[in-house]
Design a protein around this motif. Structure first.
Motif, PDB file in Angstrom:
ATOM      1  N   ILE A  59       0.823  -1.207   0.000  1.00  0.00           N
ATOM      2  CA  ILE A  59       0.000   0.000   0.000  1.00  0.00           C
ATOM      3  C   ILE A  59       0.862   1.264   0.000  1.00  0.00           C
ATOM      4  N   ASP A  60       2.063   1.194   0.587  1.00  0.00           N
ATOM      5  CA  ASP A  60       2.991   2.331   0.520  1.00  0.00           C
ATOM      6  C   ASP A  60       3.483   2.520  -0.909  1.00  0.00           C
ATOM      7  N   ARG A  61       3.841   1.428  -1.528  1.00  0.00           N
ATOM      8  CA  ARG A  61       4.317   1.487  -2.916  1.00  0.00           C
ATOM      9  C   ARG A  61       3.209   1.991  -3.836  1.00  0.00           C
ATOM     10  N   TRP A  62       1.971   1.603  -3.526  1.00  0.00           N
ATOM     11  CA  TRP A  62       0.827   2.009  -4.339  1.00  0.00           C
ATOM     12  C   TRP A  62       0.580   3.516  -4.274  1.00  0.00           C
ATOM     13  N   ILE A  63       0.569   4.099  -3.066  1.00  0.00           N
ATOM     14  CA  ILE A  63       0.264   5.523  -2.949  1.00  0.00           C
ATOM     15  C   ILE A  63       1.381   6.372  -3.557  1.00  0.00           C
ATOM     16  N   VAL A  64       2.624   5.923  -3.465  1.00  0.00           N
ATOM     17  CA  VAL A  64       3.735   6.650  -4.088  1.00  0.00           C
ATOM     18  C   VAL A  64       3.628   6.553  -5.612  1.00  0.00           C
ATOM     19  N   SER A  65       3.239   5.383  -6.115  1.00  0.00           N
ATOM     20  CA  SER A  65       3.030   5.209  -7.550  1.00  0.00           C
ATOM     21  C   SER A  65       1.919   6.133  -8.033  1.00  0.00           C
ATOM     22  N   LEU A  66       0.846   6.203  -7.255  1.00  0.00           N
ATOM     23  CA  LEU A  66      -0.284   7.065  -7.599  1.00  0.00           C
ATOM     24  C   LEU A  66       0.132   8.540  -7.569  1.00  0.00           C
ATOM     25  N   LEU A  67       0.988   8.889  -6.627  1.00  0.00           N
ATOM     26  CA  LEU A  67       1.484  10.267  -6.538  1.00  0.00           C
ATOM     27  C   LEU A  67       2.250  10.645  -7.805  1.00  0.00           C
ATOM     28  N   HIS A  68       3.093   9.737  -8.282  1.00  0.00           N
ATOM     29  CA  HIS A  68       3.876  10.059  -9.472  1.00  0.00           C
ATOM     30  C   HIS A  68       3.018  10.026 -10.734  1.00  0.00           C
ATOM     31  N   ARG A  69       1.965   9.244 -10.727  1.00  0.00           N
ATOM     32  CA  ARG A  69       0.995   9.338 -11.826  1.00  0.00           C
ATOM     33  C   ARG A  69       0.335  10.716 -11.807  1.00  0.00           C
ATOM     34  N   LEU A  70       0.032  11.197 -10.607  1.00  0.00           N
ATOM     35  CA  LEU A  70      -0.548  12.529 -10.453  1.00  0.00           C
ATOM     36  C   LEU A  70       0.398  13.611 -10.969  1.00  0.00           C
ATOM     37  N   ILE A  71       1.674  13.532 -10.565  1.00  0.00           N
ATOM     38  CA  ILE A  71       2.676  14.505 -11.012  1.00  0.00           C
ATOM     39  C   ILE A  71       2.726  14.532 -12.544  1.00  0.00           C
ATOM     40  N   HIS A  72       2.713  13.340 -13.144  1.00  0.00           N
ATOM     41  CA  HIS A  72       2.784  13.236 -14.600  1.00  0.00           C
ATOM     42  C   HIS A  72       1.553  13.859 -15.263  1.00  0.00           C
ATOM     43  N   ARG A  73       0.367  13.539 -14.766  1.00  0.00           N
ATOM     44  CA  ARG A  73      -0.876  14.012 -15.383  1.00  0.00           C
ATOM     45  C   ARG A  73      -1.060  15.513 -15.192  1.00  0.00           C
ATOM     46  N   VAL A  74      -0.735  16.019 -13.997  1.00  0.00           N
ATOM     47  CA  VAL A  74      -0.859  17.457 -13.751  1.00  0.00           C
ATOM     48  C   VAL A  74       0.140  18.222 -14.619  1.00  0.00           C
ATOM     49  N   GLY A  75       1.361  17.687 -14.729  1.00  0.00           N
ATOM     50  CA  GLY A  75       2.369  18.324 -15.570  1.00  0.00           C
ATOM     51  C   GLY A  75       1.934  18.412 -17.020  1.00  0.00           C
ATOM     52  N   LEU A  76       1.335  17.326 -17.534  1.00  0.00           N
ATOM     53  CA  LEU A  76       0.843  17.334 -18.911  1.00  0.00           C
ATOM     54  C   LEU A  76      -0.257  18.373 -19.099  1.00  0.00           C
ATOM     55  N   GLY A  77      -1.172  18.427 -18.123  1.00  0.00           N
ATOM     56  CA  GLY A  77      -2.262  19.388 -18.198  1.00  0.00           C
ATOM     57  C   GLY A  77      -1.766  20.821 -18.201  1.00  0.00           C
ATOM     58  N   MET A  78      -0.785  21.106 -17.353  1.00  0.00           N
ATOM     59  CA  MET A  78      -0.232  22.462 -17.287  1.00  0.00           C
ATOM     60  C   MET A  78       0.537  22.804 -18.564  1.00  0.00           C
ATOM     61  N   ASP A  79       1.291  21.839 -19.096  1.00  0.00           N
ATOM     62  CA  ASP A  79       2.050  22.080 -20.325  1.00  0.00           C
ATOM     63  C   ASP A  79       1.120  22.413 -21.494  1.00  0.00           C
ATOM     64  N   GLN A  80      -0.081  21.831 -21.457  1.00  0.00           N
ATOM     65  CA  GLN A  80      -1.046  22.051 -22.537  1.00  0.00           C
ATOM     66  C   GLN A  80      -2.028  23.178 -22.211  1.00  0.00           C
ATOM     67  N   TYR A  81      -1.789  23.861 -21.097  1.00  0.00           N
ATOM     68  CA  TYR A  81      -2.679  24.936 -20.646  1.00  0.00           C
ATOM     69  C   TYR A  81      -4.116  24.439 -20.489  1.00  0.00           C
ATOM     70  N   ASP A  82      -4.255  23.187 -20.095  1.00  0.00           N
ATOM     71  CA  ASP A  82      -5.574  22.587 -19.874  1.00  0.00           C
ATOM     72  C   ASP A  82      -5.778  22.486 -18.363  1.00  0.00           C
TER      73      ASP A  82
END
Length: 221
Positions: free
Chosen positions: A64-87
């Motif tokens: 569950i620790d590995r899972w939440i950290v994995s989810l956090l980095h998925r979040l970082i990736h998705r938010v970064g993409l959204g910001m890069d696209q001004y979405d």
């Protein structure tokens, strides 16, 4: 709350929006308060056991620790993409979903580890994981909810960190921290749990009432 409500609305796409006070209250109740409660939960027990910040381990004993950290980095990736696209909608929506996973799944299923009176490796790893997630989450949220992010960061920051969360770099996505298979497995578990809750509600069986057995039927072997 109003800021986050508008950022996660059709208004950012120049579409019609019927402003609702209830919508703002929903953001407050479902996002901001849970985010703050996750922080206060951590601080309460960290102070109780005089826990000091430690680095995130390279290997986890608990999935569950590995899972939440994995989810956090998925979040970082998705938010970064959204910001890069001004979405803005694409950048904000994942954050909202992550807060729910953090509070209603990770913390709820890890509470006994935080409550342990003994200084065990499991408790230490739980504290290190939640600390890391809260620090990184405050950096991600700084653009959406600047004041609550700053308040959380100020109380959690180490001396070597910048004086303000708004002076920090945006978190870097680390693909090595991702475990997509674990994310998929946890999603399947959550679906099963939600189906179970729905059946309990339908048959008026309280959540705390034990069942003699539970059977999950799936077309996926």
């Amino acid at each position: 709350a109003i800021r986050l409500y508008l950022l996660n609305s059709p208004a950012v796409k120049v579409e019609d929006l019927s402003f609702s006070k209830m919508g703002v209250e929903l953001v407050l109740r479902q996002v901001l308060l849970p985010f703050w409660n996750a922080y206060t939960f951590f601080v309460t027990y960290a102070r109780t056991y005089d826990w000091q910040p430690s680095p995130l381990p390279n290997a986890f004993d608990h999935a569950i620790d590995r899972w939440i950290v994995s989810l956090l980095h998925r979040l970082i990736h998705r938010v970064g993409l959204g910001m890069d696209q001004y979405d803005l909608a694409q950048a904000v929506e994942p954050f909202v979903g992550f807060v729910d996973q953090l509070t209603n799944w990770y913390i709820r299923r890890s509470r006994r580890r935080f409550w342990d009176d003994r200084d065990t490796p499991s408790r230490a790893q739980a504290f290190a994981t939640l600390y890391y997630v809260l620090i990184e989450l405050s950096k991600i949220a700084a653009s959406y909810v600047p004041f609550i992010s700053e308040s959380i960061s100020q109380n959690l920051r180490s001396p070597e960190m910048p004086e303000s969360v708004h002076l920090c770099d945006f978190p870097l996505y680390c693909e090595k921290r991702r475990c997509t298979s674990l994310e998929e497995e946890m999603t399947a578990v959550q679906i099963a749990v939600n189906l179970g809750h729905a059946l309990r509600k339908e048959h008026k069986v309280k959540v705390r009432q034990p069942l003699p057995a539970a059977h999950v039927v799936s077309s996926n072997p």
